[in-house]
Design a protein around this motif. Structure first.
Motif, PDB file in Angstrom:
ATOM      1  N   TYR A 154      51.601  48.662  37.639  1.00 49.94           N
ATOM      2  CA  TYR A 154      50.108  48.615  37.658  1.00 49.94           C
ATOM      3  C   TYR A 154      49.603  47.406  37.040  1.00 49.94           C
ATOM      4  O   TYR A 154      50.262  46.562  36.483  1.00 49.94           O
ATOM      5  CB  TYR A 154      49.586  49.810  36.944  1.00 49.94           C
ATOM      6  CG  TYR A 154      50.028  49.944  35.399  1.00 49.94           C
ATOM      7  CD1 TYR A 154      49.592  49.044  34.444  1.00 49.94           C
ATOM      8  CD2 TYR A 154      50.906  51.025  35.066  1.00 49.94           C
ATOM      9  CE1 TYR A 154      49.777  49.425  33.109  1.00 49.94           C
ATOM     10  CE2 TYR A 154      51.464  51.118  33.837  1.00 49.94           C
ATOM     11  CZ  TYR A 154      50.860  50.371  32.912  1.00 49.94           C
ATOM     12  OH  TYR A 154      51.408  50.414  31.669  1.00 49.94           O
TER      13      TYR A 154
ATOM     14  N   TYR B 204      40.647  41.225  45.275  1.00 52.14           N
ATOM     15  CA  TYR B 204      41.958  42.137  45.525  1.00 52.14           C
ATOM     16  C   TYR B 204      42.410  41.988  46.941  1.00 52.14           C
ATOM     17  O   TYR B 204      41.611  42.453  47.974  1.00 52.14           O
ATOM     18  CB  TYR B 204      41.219  43.522  45.191  1.00 52.14           C
ATOM     19  CG  TYR B 204      40.571  43.551  43.825  1.00 52.14           C
ATOM     20  CD1 TYR B 204      41.468  43.479  42.676  1.00 52.14           C
ATOM     21  CD2 TYR B 204      39.261  43.535  43.909  1.00 52.14           C
ATOM     22  CE1 TYR B 204      40.805  43.415  41.381  1.00 52.14           C
ATOM     23  CE2 TYR B 204      38.640  43.394  42.671  1.00 52.14           C
ATOM     24  CZ  TYR B 204      39.365  43.645  41.433  1.00 52.14           C
ATOM     25  OH  TYR B 204      38.712  43.666  40.346  1.00 52.14           O
TER      26      TYR B 204
ATOM     27  N   GLU C 261      43.835  49.295  39.091  1.00 49.16           N
ATOM     28  CA  GLU C 261      42.489  50.065  38.698  1.00 49.16           C
ATOM     29  C   GLU C 261      41.725  49.440  37.430  1.00 49.16           C
ATOM     30  O   GLU C 261      42.476  48.947  36.649  1.00 49.16           O
ATOM     31  CB  GLU C 261      42.599  51.506  38.435  1.00 49.16           C
ATOM     32  CG  GLU C 261      43.819  51.840  37.107  1.00 49.16           C
ATOM     33  CD  GLU C 261      43.874  53.091  36.986  1.00 49.16           C
ATOM     34  OE1 GLU C 261      43.420  54.122  37.643  1.00 49.16           O
ATOM     35  OE2 GLU C 261      44.501  53.351  36.177  1.00 49.16           O
ATOM     36  N   LYS C 262      40.590  49.725  37.460  1.00 49.75           N
ATOM     37  CA  LYS C 262      39.791  49.347  36.383  1.00 49.75           C
ATOM     38  C   LYS C 262      39.760  48.078  36.064  1.00 49.75           C
ATOM     39  O   LYS C 262      39.694  47.598  34.763  1.00 49.75           O
ATOM     40  CB  LYS C 262      39.951  50.095  35.230  1.00 49.75           C
ATOM     41  CG  LYS C 262      39.811  51.818  35.368  1.00 49.75           C
ATOM     42  CD  LYS C 262      40.219  52.616  34.325  1.00 49.75           C
ATOM     43  CE  LYS C 262      40.145  54.120  34.802  1.00 49.75           C
ATOM     44  NZ  LYS C 262      40.613  55.041  33.898  1.00 49.75           N
ATOM     45  N   ASN C 263      39.954  47.057  36.915  1.00 44.44           N
ATOM     46  CA  ASN C 263      39.565  45.548  36.692  1.00 44.44           C
ATOM     47  C   ASN C 263      38.642  45.042  37.190  1.00 44.44           C
ATOM     48  O   ASN C 263      37.613  45.449  37.980  1.00 44.44           O
ATOM     49  CB  ASN C 263      40.888  44.860  37.447  1.00 44.44           C
ATOM     50  CG  ASN C 263      42.259  45.316  37.275  1.00 44.44           C
ATOM     51  OD1 ASN C 263      42.928  45.175  36.138  1.00 44.44           O
ATOM     52  ND2 ASN C 263      42.891  46.219  37.930  1.00 44.44           N
ATOM     53  N   VAL C 264      38.127  43.785  36.326  1.00 46.94           N
ATOM     54  CA  VAL C 264      36.934  43.201  36.860  1.00 46.94           C
ATOM     55  C   VAL C 264      37.253  41.712  36.948  1.00 46.94           C
ATOM     56  O   VAL C 264      38.002  41.093  36.403  1.00 46.94           O
ATOM     57  CB  VAL C 264      35.753  43.133  35.638  1.00 46.94           C
ATOM     58  CG1 VAL C 264      34.609  42.139  35.703  1.00 46.94           C
ATOM     59  CG2 VAL C 264      35.361  44.444  35.223  1.00 46.94           C
TER      60      VAL C 264
ATOM     61  N   GLN D  28      41.541  51.136  42.999  1.00 51.76           N
ATOM     62  CA  GLN D  28      40.453  52.157  42.685  1.00 51.76           C
ATOM     63  C   GLN D  28      39.652  51.692  41.469  1.00 51.76           C
ATOM     64  O   GLN D  28      40.240  51.032  40.685  1.00 51.76           O
ATOM     65  CB  GLN D  28      40.956  53.439  42.384  1.00 51.76           C
ATOM     66  CG  GLN D  28      41.673  53.760  41.196  1.00 51.76           C
ATOM     67  CD  GLN D  28      42.016  55.274  41.258  1.00 51.76           C
ATOM     68  OE1 GLN D  28      42.078  56.052  42.267  1.00 51.76           O
ATOM     69  NE2 GLN D  28      42.756  55.365  40.075  1.00 51.76           N
ATOM     70  N   ASP D  29      38.514  51.847  41.402  1.00 52.26           N
ATOM     71  CA  ASP D  29      37.615  51.644  39.998  1.00 52.26           C
ATOM     72  C   ASP D  29      37.478  50.078  39.790  1.00 52.26           C
ATOM     73  O   ASP D  29      37.635  50.008  38.701  1.00 52.26           O
ATOM     74  CB  ASP D  29      37.798  52.565  38.973  1.00 52.26           C
ATOM     75  CG  ASP D  29      37.744  53.994  39.591  1.00 52.26           C
ATOM     76  OD1 ASP D  29      36.967  54.341  40.416  1.00 52.26           O
ATOM     77  OD2 ASP D  29      38.623  54.798  39.142  1.00 52.26           O
ATOM     78  N   ASN D  30      37.744  49.289  40.803  1.00 56.37           N
ATOM     79  CA  ASN D  30      37.507  47.912  40.498  1.00 56.37           C
ATOM     80  C   ASN D  30      36.325  47.361  40.765  1.00 56.37           C
ATOM     81  O   ASN D  30      35.296  47.787  41.639  1.00 56.37           O
ATOM     82  CB  ASN D  30      38.684  47.023  41.354  1.00 56.37           C
ATOM     83  CG  ASN D  30      40.347  47.379  41.059  1.00 56.37           C
ATOM     84  OD1 ASN D  30      40.712  47.246  39.910  1.00 56.37           O
ATOM     85  ND2 ASN D  30      40.877  48.192  41.725  1.00 56.37           N
ATOM     86  N   LEU D  31      36.029  46.171  40.159  1.00 57.91           N
ATOM     87  CA  LEU D  31      34.678  45.425  40.253  1.00 57.91           C
ATOM     88  C   LEU D  31      35.045  43.875  40.637  1.00 57.91           C
ATOM     89  O   LEU D  31      35.800  43.193  40.125  1.00 57.91           O
ATOM     90  CB  LEU D  31      33.898  45.395  39.042  1.00 57.91           C
ATOM     91  CG  LEU D  31      32.394  44.665  39.073  1.00 57.91           C
ATOM     92  CD1 LEU D  31      31.523  45.292  40.136  1.00 57.91           C
ATOM     93  CD2 LEU D  31      31.843  44.921  37.745  1.00 57.91           C
TER      94      LEU D  31
ATOM     95  N   ARG E 273      45.991  47.023  35.217  1.00 61.81           N
ATOM     96  CA  ARG E 273      44.946  47.900  34.786  1.00 61.81           C
ATOM     97  C   ARG E 273      44.146  47.149  33.701  1.00 61.81           C
ATOM     98  O   ARG E 273      44.646  46.659  32.660  1.00 61.81           O
ATOM     99  CB  ARG E 273      45.604  49.301  34.276  1.00 61.81           C
ATOM    100  CG  ARG E 273      44.628  50.256  33.558  1.00 61.81           C
ATOM    101  CD  ARG E 273      45.357  51.168  32.931  1.00 61.81           C
ATOM    102  NE  ARG E 273      46.045  52.159  33.876  1.00 61.81           N
ATOM    103  CZ  ARG E 273      47.249  52.716  33.571  1.00 61.81           C
ATOM    104  NH1 ARG E 273      48.079  52.390  32.571  1.00 61.81           N
ATOM    105  NH2 ARG E 273      47.948  53.154  34.752  1.00 61.81           N
ATOM    106  N   GLY E 274      42.900  47.394  33.774  1.00 56.98           N
ATOM    107  CA  GLY E 274      41.821  46.897  32.801  1.00 56.98           C
ATOM    108  C   GLY E 274      41.912  45.850  32.381  1.00 56.98           C
ATOM    109  O   GLY E 274      41.331  45.372  31.300  1.00 56.98           O
TER     110      GLY E 274
END
Length: 111
Positions: A53, A90, A78-81, A103-106, A55-56
């Protein structure tokens, strides 16, 4: 600047499995502008990486994308900026990749 930064590439050798667990790190001034395959975080030709993964993570001011998935399956991103990225933030490189969860990335200020 010269737009020539660091890179993290995960690439298996013959008959080896790659597990990459990249979590809660900052990546900046990474990637190499206009150079194919020189991305800040790059899973490259690994096939099934189901235990892996990204992540973050905070990925910013890069010269060639943020997270690249090339012929890799079952990666969790997931959950990356990603901020102030040159190129796609991405990126699925070939379109043959399957089972990846992004998922849940910006992504902000992708140019």
């Amino acid at each position: 600047g010269d737009q020539f930064g660091s890179q993290i590439m995960l690439h298996k050798g013959p008959n080896n499995k790659v597990v990459g667990r990249i979590e809660y790190i900052e990546v900046t001034h990474a990637g190499q502008a206009f150079r194919l395959g020189r991305y800040p975080i790059h899973f490259h030709l690994n096939g099934d990486v189901s235990d892996s993964y990204v992540r973050g993570c905070g990925i910013h001011h890069t010269f060639n994308r943020a997270v690249t998935i090339h012929a890799v399956d079952y990666l969790l991103v997931e959950k990356n900026v990603a901020y102030n990225i040159m190129g796609h933030a991405y990126f699925l490189e070939d379109g043959i990749e399957q089972g990846n969860i992004i998922q849940d990335n910006l992504g902000i200020f992708v140019r």
